[in-house]
Design a protein around this motif. Sequence first.
Motif, PDB file in Angstrom:
ATOM      1  N   TYR A 157       0.830  -1.202   0.000  1.00 50.82           N
ATOM      2  CA  TYR A 157       0.000   0.000   0.000  1.00 50.82           C
ATOM      3  C   TYR A 157       0.867   1.256   0.000  1.00 50.82           C
ATOM      4  N   ALA A 158       1.934   1.234   0.802  1.00 50.76           N
ATOM      5  CA  ALA A 158       2.828   2.393   0.860  1.00 50.76           C
ATOM      6  C   ALA A 158       3.511   2.616  -0.488  1.00 50.76           C
ATOM      7  N   ALA A 159       3.929   1.526  -1.132  1.00 54.34           N
ATOM      8  CA  ALA A 159       4.595   1.632  -2.435  1.00 54.34           C
ATOM      9  C   ALA A 159       3.655   2.184  -3.491  1.00 54.34           C
ATOM     10  N   ALA A 160       2.360   1.961  -3.317  1.00 56.35           N
ATOM     11  CA  ALA A 160       1.368   2.467  -4.266  1.00 56.35           C
ATOM     12  C   ALA A 160       0.996   3.922  -3.985  1.00 56.35           C
ATOM     13  N   GLY A 161       1.643   4.532  -2.980  1.00 58.13           N
ATOM     14  CA  GLY A 161       1.409   5.932  -2.675  1.00 58.13           C
ATOM     15  C   GLY A 161       0.239   6.198  -1.755  1.00 58.13           C
ATOM     16  N   ARG A 162      -0.219   5.164  -1.058  1.00 63.22           N
ATOM     17  CA  ARG A 162      -1.350   5.340  -0.147  1.00 63.22           C
ATOM     18  C   ARG A 162      -0.879   5.630   1.276  1.00 63.22           C
ATOM     19  N   HIS A 163      -1.689   6.374   2.005  1.00 67.32           N
ATOM     20  CA  HIS A 163      -1.449   6.599   3.424  1.00 67.32           C
ATOM     21  C   HIS A 163      -1.878   5.328   4.165  1.00 67.32           C
ATOM     22  N   VAL A 164      -0.963   4.730   4.899  1.00 70.79           N
ATOM     23  CA  VAL A 164      -1.252   3.466   5.572  1.00 70.79           C
ATOM     24  C   VAL A 164      -1.787   3.731   6.970  1.00 70.79           C
ATOM     25  N   ILE A 165      -2.938   3.129   7.259  1.00 68.06           N
ATOM     26  CA  ILE A 165      -3.589   3.268   8.563  1.00 68.06           C
ATOM     27  C   ILE A 165      -3.631   1.895   9.204  1.00 68.06           C
ATOM     28  N   LEU A 166      -3.065   1.795  10.393  1.00 71.94           N
ATOM     29  CA  LEU A 166      -3.018   0.528  11.118  1.00 71.94           C
ATOM     30  C   LEU A 166      -4.023   0.541  12.256  1.00 71.94           C
ATOM     31  N   ILE A 167      -4.929  -0.422  12.247  1.00 69.60           N
ATOM     32  CA  ILE A 167      -5.884  -0.581  13.337  1.00 69.60           C
ATOM     33  C   ILE A 167      -5.257  -1.523  14.351  1.00 69.60           C
ATOM     34  N   GLY A 168      -4.997  -1.023  15.556  1.00 71.57           N
ATOM     35  CA  GLY A 168      -4.325  -1.868  16.542  1.00 71.57           C
ATOM     36  C   GLY A 168      -4.169  -1.165  17.870  1.00 71.57           C
ATOM     37  N   HIS A 169      -3.474  -1.841  18.788  1.00 72.76           N
ATOM     38  CA  HIS A 169      -3.272  -1.326  20.139  1.00 72.76           C
ATOM     39  C   HIS A 169      -1.876  -0.720  20.266  1.00 72.76           C
ATOM     40  N   ALA A 170      -1.805   0.523  20.654  1.00 71.01           N
ATOM     41  CA  ALA A 170      -0.518   1.197  20.810  1.00 71.01           C
ATOM     42  C   ALA A 170       0.359   0.454  21.801  1.00 71.01           C
TER      43      ALA A 170
ATOM     44  N   ALA B  74      -5.985   6.253   0.748  1.00 69.19           N
ATOM     45  CA  ALA B  74      -5.694   5.633   2.045  1.00 69.19           C
ATOM     46  C   ALA B  74      -5.898   4.131   1.972  1.00 69.19           C
ATOM     47  N   ALA B  75      -5.247   3.432   2.879  1.00 65.48           N
ATOM     48  CA  ALA B  75      -5.395   1.976   2.987  1.00 65.48           C
ATOM     49  C   ALA B  75      -5.254   1.592   4.445  1.00 65.48           C
ATOM     50  N   TYR B  76      -5.998   0.591   4.869  1.00 67.42           N
ATOM     51  CA  TYR B  76      -5.902   0.141   6.255  1.00 67.42           C
ATOM     52  C   TYR B  76      -5.405  -1.300   6.324  1.00 67.42           C
ATOM     53  N   ILE B  77      -4.708  -1.594   7.412  1.00 68.50           N
ATOM     54  CA  ILE B  77      -4.299  -2.946   7.769  1.00 68.50           C
ATOM     55  C   ILE B  77      -4.646  -3.118   9.243  1.00 68.50           C
ATOM     56  N   THR B  78      -4.647  -4.351   9.742  1.00 68.41           N
ATOM     57  CA  THR B  78      -5.069  -4.561  11.126  1.00 68.41           C
ATOM     58  C   THR B  78      -4.113  -5.478  11.883  1.00 68.41           C
ATOM     59  N   GLN B  79      -4.032  -5.235  13.166  1.00 71.58           N
ATOM     60  CA  GLN B  79      -3.329  -6.137  14.080  1.00 71.58           C
ATOM     61  C   GLN B  79      -4.022  -7.495  14.020  1.00 71.58           C
ATOM     62  N   THR B  80      -3.255  -8.582  13.962  1.00 69.44           N
ATOM     63  CA  THR B  80      -3.868  -9.895  13.744  1.00 69.44           C
ATOM     64  C   THR B  80      -4.674 -10.397  14.931  1.00 69.44           C
ATOM     65  N   THR B  81      -4.399  -9.886  16.127  1.00 69.67           N
ATOM     66  CA  THR B  81      -5.148 -10.358  17.291  1.00 69.67           C
ATOM     67  C   THR B  81      -6.470  -9.610  17.455  1.00 69.67           C
ATOM     68  N   LEU B  82      -6.850  -8.842  16.430  1.00 70.69           N
ATOM     69  CA  LEU B  82      -8.177  -8.246  16.375  1.00 70.69           C
ATOM     70  C   LEU B  82      -8.999  -9.026  15.352  1.00 70.69           C
ATOM     71  N   SER B  83     -10.264  -9.226  15.651  1.00 69.83           N
ATOM     72  CA  SER B  83     -11.137 -10.007  14.771  1.00 69.83           C
ATOM     73  C   SER B  83     -11.910  -9.097  13.823  1.00 69.83           C
ATOM     74  N   VAL B  84     -12.646  -9.709  12.920  1.00 73.00           N
ATOM     75  CA  VAL B  84     -13.546  -8.958  12.045  1.00 73.00           C
ATOM     76  C   VAL B  84     -14.511  -8.131  12.888  1.00 73.00           C
ATOM     77  N   ASP B  85     -15.023  -8.731  13.958  1.00 68.19           N
ATOM     78  CA  ASP B  85     -15.968  -8.032  14.828  1.00 68.19           C
ATOM     79  C   ASP B  85     -15.310  -6.845  15.526  1.00 68.19           C
ATOM     80  N   ASP B  86     -14.046  -7.018  15.944  1.00 69.32           N
ATOM     81  CA  ASP B  86     -13.336  -5.944  16.636  1.00 69.32           C
ATOM     82  C   ASP B  86     -13.125  -4.725  15.736  1.00 69.32           C
ATOM     83  N   THR B  87     -12.889  -4.979  14.453  1.00 71.62           N
ATOM     84  CA  THR B  87     -12.481  -3.904  13.541  1.00 71.62           C
ATOM     85  C   THR B  87     -13.622  -3.347  12.697  1.00 71.62           C
ATOM     86  N   ARG B  88     -14.770  -4.009  12.723  1.00 70.52           N
ATOM     87  CA  ARG B  88     -15.862  -3.646  11.804  1.00 70.52           C
ATOM     88  C   ARG B  88     -16.243  -2.169  11.912  1.00 70.52           C
TER      89      ARG B  88
END
Length: 332
Positions: free
Chosen positions: A109-122, A158-172
Motif C-alpha cells: 500500500y505504501a509503495a502504491a502511494g497510499r497513506h497506511v492506517i493501522l488498526i491496533g493497540h498502541a 488511504a489503505a488500512y491494515i489490522t493487528q492480527t489479534t483483532l477479529s472482524v468483529d473488533d475492527t468492523r
Amino acid sequence: MQVILAQPRGFCAGVVRAIDIVDRALLKYGAPVYVRHEIVHNKHVVDGLRQKGARFVEELDEVPDDAVTIFSAHGVSREIVAEARRRELHALDATCPLVVKVHTQGRQYAAAGRHVILIGHAGHPEVVGTMGQIPAPVHLVQCEADVARLDLPADAPAAYITQTTLSVDDTRNIIAALGRRFTNLVGPNTRDICYATQNRQSAVRELSQRVDVILVIGASNSSNSNRLREIGTESGVPSYLIADGSELDPGWVRDANVVGITAGASAPESMVEDVIAALRRLGPVEISTMEGIEEHAEFRLPAELADATLAPGARKTTEISDARLVAHTVAG
C-alpha cells in the motif's frame, strides 16, 4: 458442576510454529538460544522454554556475538532485522506468517502511494513491529474517535491494515468509520483477518449463551486472551482471565451450575487441564466440549530446522503451503 469447553480454544498454528522453532533450535544448536521478547505471551510457555535453555531478552544488545537469535511470533521492525545482520547474528524468524502477510500488505500500500492506517493497540509488540516494517509513516488508530482525528484530506488515497489479534468483529466499526472518512480507501479482504482470533471470539459468544460463568485461560499481557474475557463480559456473563488453576477464586463459581472454559491462542491445553483440576477440588465436575470449528492450519518451519526432529510426543509442525491455511467447520 457442569463444565463446557469452548471449541476452538488454545494454541493457534502461529503459536505452535513459534514454539517449535525455539524447541528445534535448542535441539539443533544447543543451549543457549536467545529470543527477542517473549516468544508468545504466556508465562508457562516461556518458563518451560527457559528451563530448556532459551534466554529471553528485550533488546539485541543483550545477545552475545554469534549467538542463535530468534524473533518472536509478534514480529520485529526492519531496524531490528538490520541490526542482527550487521552483527552477523544467526537469526531465525518466528514471526507468525499471518503477521508477515500484514507487513507485506502495508508495504504494498505504501509503495502504491497510499497513506497506511493501522488498526491496533498502541505499544503492542506486533503493532510496534508492523509500524517498523513499513517504509513510510503509519497512522495508528485504536477507536472510531481516532479516525476522526486523522490529519488527512478526505480524498487522500488511504489503505488500512489490522493487528492480527483483532477479529472482524473488533475492527468492523473502525473500518466503517474509515469508509465514511475517506473517499479513496482500500483494505484487505476480511478473509485475511486472523482465523484463530475470529474463531475463538465466535466460540466465546456462543459459549456465553450456555453458561453462568466464563473462565478465560491466558496471560494478562495477551491481547487476544483479554479480548475473550471482554467479550464474555459484554455478553452479560461474569468472565475472568486466569493464567492457571492457582488463580481460580472459588467465589466466582460457587453459585454457578454451568462453567464455560476457553483459552487464548497462546495458552497451552495443559493449563486448561490445570483449571479443570482446580474445579474438581471444589466438587464433582461433568465435562463436555461445545460443537464448533476444528482448525487444521499448519505453517511451514524455516528450512534449516526441518531436520531437527523433536522427541516422540512433542509438537510437530508439518510443512504445507500457505494455500492450505484453512479452518474447517465440523459437527461434533
